[in-house]
Motif scaffolding. Sequence first.
Motif, mmCIF file in Angstrom:
data_model
loop_
_atom_site.group_PDB
_atom_site.id
_atom_site.type_symbol
_atom_site.label_atom_id
_atom_site.label_comp_id
_atom_site.label_asym_id
_atom_site.label_seq_id
_atom_site.Cartn_x
_atom_site.Cartn_y
_atom_site.Cartn_z
ATOM 1 N N ALA A 61 -26.793 16.130 -60.454
ATOM 2 C CA ALA A 61 -27.594 14.987 -60.011
ATOM 3 C C ALA A 61 -28.563 15.332 -58.896
ATOM 4 N N SER A 62 -28.302 16.395 -58.158
ATOM 5 C CA SER A 62 -29.092 16.639 -56.955
ATOM 6 C C SER A 62 -29.981 17.873 -57.006
ATOM 7 N N TYR A 89 -30.089 11.923 -68.048
ATOM 8 C CA TYR A 89 -30.531 12.166 -66.672
ATOM 9 C C TYR A 89 -31.645 11.204 -66.287
ATOM 10 N N VAL A 93 -30.509 8.655 -63.290
ATOM 11 C CA VAL A 93 -30.792 9.167 -61.947
ATOM 12 C C VAL A 93 -32.115 8.578 -61.487
ATOM 13 N N SER A 96 -34.207 11.326 -57.238
ATOM 14 C CA SER A 96 -34.172 12.780 -57.262
ATOM 15 C C SER A 96 -35.587 13.284 -57.433
#
Length: 161
Positions: A61-62, A89, A93, A96
């Motif tokens: 996720a990061s 994704y 998310v 990001s």
Amino acid sequence: MNVLLLGKPLQRRDNVEGWKKSAVFDTSMASVVIALLRQEAYLDAYRQLRKWERNYPTSKASSDYVIQEATFFMTVGNRQRARTLLEAYCDNVDASSYVADAAELLLRCMMYDREPDDVLTKFCDKMKKRFQFHPFADRVNGMLQQLRSSEVKMEGPTQGI
């Protein structure tokens, strides 16, 4: 000098060193995976991705882990798995710095899979709205023009598929 936040002394962030190590690890793993894919060392690239995922599971996720994993699957011919990863994704998310890159790679997957124009246009409109102040919005316009000219050229990480 003590800085107060809501009447309490602001504590020094002891986890900064861990964050720095994590950032260096993410960057080095991405570089290794990219280099291995360029050298066509697919098994080694897969092993590096698994190592990256095991050591830093929050990288999904990061960091650009998902982009590198999707690039791997596209390179070895499993575009469906890459597309599934990128769709999940992009849908899940929000905060990001890699979402725009993932959305661009997803759009390239969709173009390569010859999705109907209305599906691509709907996706592009959604991404332009989501990234209206991001340079990706301009790239979406260029990719749509490219699509409409029926000239799909794969650039960047999807070359060699």
